[in-house]
Design a protein around this motif. Structure first.
Motif, PDB file in Angstrom:
ATOM      1  N   ARG A 216       0.800  -1.227   0.000  1.00 23.40           N
ATOM      2  CA  ARG A 216       0.000   0.000   0.000  1.00 23.40           C
ATOM      3  C   ARG A 216       0.832   1.277   0.000  1.00 23.40           C
ATOM      4  NH1 ARG A 216      -0.867  -2.372   4.976  1.00 23.40           N
ATOM      5  NH2 ARG A 216      -0.116  -1.289   6.834  1.00 23.40           N
ATOM      6  N   ASN A 217       2.117   1.176   0.375  1.00 22.44           N
ATOM      7  CA  ASN A 217       2.925   2.395   0.395  1.00 22.44           C
ATOM      8  C   ASN A 217       4.275   2.216  -0.274  1.00 22.44           C
ATOM      9  OD1 ASN A 217       4.276   0.848   2.275  1.00 22.44           O
ATOM     10  ND2 ASN A 217       3.593   2.031   4.058  1.00 22.44           N
ATOM     11  N   THR A 218       4.375   1.221  -1.189  1.00 18.88           N
ATOM     12  CA  THR A 218       5.659   0.951  -1.834  1.00 18.88           C
ATOM     13  C   THR A 218       5.467   0.626  -3.310  1.00 18.88           C
ATOM     14  OG1 THR A 218       6.427  -0.038   0.249  1.00 18.88           O
ATOM     15  CG2 THR A 218       7.794  -0.373  -1.705  1.00 18.88           C
TER      16      THR A 218
ATOM     17  N   ASP B 155      11.612   3.745  -2.544  1.00 19.08           N
ATOM     18  CA  ASP B 155      10.627   4.155  -1.537  1.00 19.08           C
ATOM     19  C   ASP B 155      11.007   3.712  -0.132  1.00 19.08           C
ATOM     20  OD1 ASP B 155       9.061   5.294  -3.515  1.00 19.08           O
ATOM     21  OD2 ASP B 155       7.782   3.518  -3.745  1.00 19.08           O
TER      22      ASP B 155
ATOM     23  N   ARG C 183      13.222   3.757   5.951  1.00 16.57           N
ATOM     24  CA  ARG C 183      12.306   2.814   6.603  1.00 16.57           C
ATOM     25  C   ARG C 183      13.070   1.641   7.231  1.00 16.57           C
ATOM     26  NH1 ARG C 183       7.518   1.738   2.189  1.00 16.57           N
ATOM     27  NH2 ARG C 183       7.107   3.901   1.556  1.00 16.57           N
TER      28      ARG C 183
ATOM     29  N   THR D 239       5.507   0.354   7.712  1.00 19.86           N
ATOM     30  CA  THR D 239       6.517   1.009   6.880  1.00 19.86           C
ATOM     31  C   THR D 239       7.728   0.119   6.606  1.00 19.86           C
ATOM     32  OG1 THR D 239       7.569   1.969   8.842  1.00 19.86           O
ATOM     33  CG2 THR D 239       5.876   3.296   7.710  1.00 19.86           C
TER      34      THR D 239
END
Length: 328
Positions: free
Chosen positions: A127-129, A134, A138, A180
């Motif tokens: 969902r965030n990569t 990216d 993290r 994350t």
């Protein structure tokens, strides 16, 4: 690789085992079979499918070999046992194993690479990569052996810092509960574990990101190579044939042997691992080339070794030729 329970059973590649598992029984060759003890780099799994297929189909016997396959596991260093002459051959999980043994002065050599691509991955929450870049800043869970090897390569390509490192011990729970985070793994296993836990992950096969090290390397003790050169060639050829049959034929005989050796292995994981080996071109490369199984080239060893020297992982004088035999 994640930690898994140790299984101490040995598998004998002989007629009795083949009959027990209802595998095809081939006639013994007229000449005496060459004895060969070969140790896996981990507990039996899909990544060893070609070896077990060769056992199940009697391919080693047909080649005049009497092969004993020994499973590996936590706390067992197959490479150290090989260097000490306690076993004849083993699997070098990646090219770093070979170069490390060269620097240690071990009298062993890689004679073939059953994987044209290293199956090492980084995976992150989808969902965030969208890209490896990216992951800057993290948390990244890494196994200890990767911190001074693969991680240094990653830092040379992406804006990563050592402060991002978190220790990966084989338990994915910390990754799964950290939205994350990213985690190291194998294309053949960790993504399925994450999926079973309900996670949607983005998987990056490092071999497709420019990491060009060989993997699944067949390694033999120098003394065995010198005393049994024909047996080494026969083992490579029979194993390559076993891999072709495992990937594109009926894998059930090999899977039965794998599960006999490692009862904790389930059919879903085996099927997932085998599919990943095919889809990602791990064994045959991309595009797939069945005749590539086992292949190694001087150019690729030169390129990999020189890059790792530039990163300071190996000494300038380290010569891959001391640990690789391309004559097979």
């Amino acid at each position: 690789m994640p930690a898994r329970p140790v299984r101490r059973a040995f598998l004998k590649a002989g007629l009795a085992l083949a009959a027990l598992l209802s595998a095809p029984v081939l006639s013994q060759p007229a000449r005496a079979a060459e004895k060969l003890v070969f140790m896996l780099d981990w507990q039996a799994e899909a990544e060893h499918g070609g070896y077990f297929q060769a056992v199940a189909e009697g391919l080693y016997q047909k080649a005049g070999l009497d092969v004993t396959i020994v499973p590996g596991g936590p706390g067992m260093s197959a490479q150290q046992l090989l260097a000490a002459g306690k076993i004849d051959g083993t699997i070098g999980s990646n090219a770093f194993y070979v170069l490390n043994l060269v620097e240690a002065g071990a009298k062993v050599k890689a004679v073939a690479s059953m994987f044209q691509k290293d199956p090492t991955i980084l995976m992150a929450h989808a969902r965030n990569t969208t890209s490896l870049a990216d992951l800057k800043g993290r948390p990244i869970f890494l196994g200890d052996p990767s911190i001074n090897t693969v991680w240094r390569w990653l830092k040379s390509k992406y804006p990563f810092e050592d402060s991002q490192i978190r220790r990966y011990t084989g338990n994915l729970a910390p990754f799964l509960t950290t939205p994350t985070a990213a985690a190291q793994g194998y294309a053949t296993s960790e993504p399925l574990t994450a999926k079973k836990a309900g996670a949607d992950v983005k998987v990056f096969l490092l071999a497709d990101q420019g990491y060009d090290g060989y993997s699944g390397l067949v390694m033999f003790n120098d003394a065995y190579i010198q005393a049994h050169p024909a047996a080494v060639k026969a083992f490579i050829a029979a194993t390559a044939e076993g891999w072709r049959h495992y990937l594109h034929g009926d894998a059930a005989p090999a899977d039965a042997l794998i599960r006999k050796s490692n009862p904790d292995m389930d059919t879903e994981t085996l099927a997932y691992g085998r599919k990943a080996l095919v889809d990602d071109g791990i064994v045959e490369g991309t595009p797939a080339a069945p005749d590539a199984i086992g292949r190694m080239t001087a150019a690729r060893w030169d390129s990999f070794t020189n890059e790792m020297k530039r990163l300071g992982i190996y000494k300038a004088a380290t010569d891959w030729k001391a640990g690789v035999d391309l004559a097979n």
